[in-house]
Design a protein around this motif. Structure first.
Motif, PDB file in Angstrom:
ATOM      1  N   TYR A 152      10.193  -0.449   2.016  1.00  0.00           N
ATOM      2  CA  TYR A 152       8.980   0.140   1.320  1.00  0.00           C
ATOM      3  C   TYR A 152       8.274  -0.805   0.767  1.00  0.00           C
ATOM      4  CZ  TYR A 152      12.189   3.817   2.162  1.00  0.00           C
ATOM      5  OH  TYR A 152      13.038   4.859   3.047  1.00  0.00           O
ATOM      6  N   ASN A 160       5.669  -0.463  -2.681  1.00  0.00           N
ATOM      7  CA  ASN A 160       5.696   0.439  -3.548  1.00  0.00           C
ATOM      8  C   ASN A 160       6.247   1.786  -3.032  1.00  0.00           C
ATOM      9  OD1 ASN A 160       4.674  -1.529  -5.257  1.00  0.00           O
ATOM     10  ND2 ASN A 160       2.811  -1.559  -3.948  1.00  0.00           N
ATOM     11  N   GLU A 213       5.488   3.398  -0.186  1.00  0.00           N
ATOM     12  CA  GLU A 213       5.298   3.582   1.387  1.00  0.00           C
ATOM     13  C   GLU A 213       6.072   2.817   2.318  1.00  0.00           C
ATOM     14  OE1 GLU A 213       2.060   5.076   2.619  1.00  0.00           O
ATOM     15  OE2 GLU A 213       0.437   4.416   1.479  1.00  0.00           O
ATOM     16  N   ASP A 214       6.641   3.383   3.234  1.00  0.00           N
ATOM     17  CA  ASP A 214       7.315   2.838   4.297  1.00  0.00           C
ATOM     18  C   ASP A 214       6.437   1.862   4.965  1.00  0.00           C
ATOM     19  OD1 ASP A 214       8.845   2.323   6.837  1.00  0.00           O
ATOM     20  OD2 ASP A 214      10.122   4.295   6.520  1.00  0.00           O
ATOM     21  N   THR A 232      11.278  -2.294  -1.632  1.00  0.00           N
ATOM     22  CA  THR A 232      12.560  -1.826  -1.792  1.00  0.00           C
ATOM     23  C   THR A 232      13.102  -1.935  -0.380  1.00  0.00           C
ATOM     24  OG1 THR A 232      11.746  -0.378  -3.617  1.00  0.00           O
ATOM     25  CG2 THR A 232      13.723   0.193  -2.346  1.00  0.00           C
TER      26      THR A 232
END
Lengths: 138, 90
Positions: free
Chosen positions: B59, B61, B63-64, B82
């Protein structure tokens, strides 16, 4: 060994029955380092399938952020099998990526959506190796 | 440029246990290549020849990155990446 409260077992079985014949899935989080499952978090099976489950990617991000904020870890990762025994499939092993989690399998193959006998078993899955463990229900 | 990268439990063996590391680069691919220079072996756990591994979600932020530009997604100073293994099975 997995030590778990009866109401959490009941919640997983109820979820598995409700979603039968599709697989149900979710997490029981607990305080980091405690190995004690406390917070029941049923997840949506994004695959909506009788033979596959997957947490939705955005749900997964939110789940891990919430656990991080609460200093929790996924103590139990559960899902159901709806036509086969409560034993990890090859697919389960290939995806298993929480070496410290208890992977719980519920099988609803005998009774489907209604009350009755069910299978409930727990495993560690580490580096592709399945080890079944005892369950103590409190 | 400093990009914060959040590392899942299963990959912390590569980061000496660190949950959070910093990387640099203009794209996700560059950040992951930069991590590899300090955390040898981590790159191939996230990326294969085809791009991001099927079993790994990344991700930027909130969004994937599969819905952005995948491995070529542009990143900027202060962004948070992430990495989370998919929770899935059969």
């Amino acid at each position: 060994m997995l030590t778990i409260r009866q109401d959490l077992v009941d919640a997983m079985v109820a979820h598995a029955r409700a979603d039968h014949p599709d697989e149900a899935c979710g997490v029981i989080a607990g305080p980091d380092g405690s190995d004690e499952p406390t917070r029941f978090i049923p997840m949506v099976n994004a695959a909506r399938s009788p033979t596959f489950y997957e947490f939705d990617s955005m749900d997964l991000l939110k789940l891990y952020r919430d656990m991080d904020d609460n200093d929790e870890v996924p103590v139990v990762i559960y899902h159901s099998h709806t036509a086969t025994e409560a034993y990890p499939s090859r697919t389960d092993v290939s995806y298993a990526s929480e070496p410290e989690a208890h992977y719980v399998l519920v099988s609803t193959r005998e009774t489907g959506t209604v009350d009755g006998p069910y299978e409930f078993r727990s495993y560690r899955i580490v580096d592709g190796v399945i080890t079944e463990e005892e369950i103590t229900v409190l | 440029m400093a990009i914060e990268v959040r590392i899942p439990t299963i990959l912390r063996t590569y980061t000496d246990g660190a949950k959070l590391v910093e990387g640099s680069g203009a794209t996700l691919a560059e950040v992951l290549a930069d991590l590899e220079t300090r955390y040898t072996g981590i790159h191939e756990r996230i990326v294969d020849e085809a791009g991001l591994r099927r079993f790994v979600n990344v991700y930027l932020n909130d969004e994937d990155v599969r819905f952005l530009d995948g491995i070529n997604t542009a990143v900027a100073d202060g962004d948070v990446v992430t990495v989370l293994p998919a929770v899935a099975g059969g």
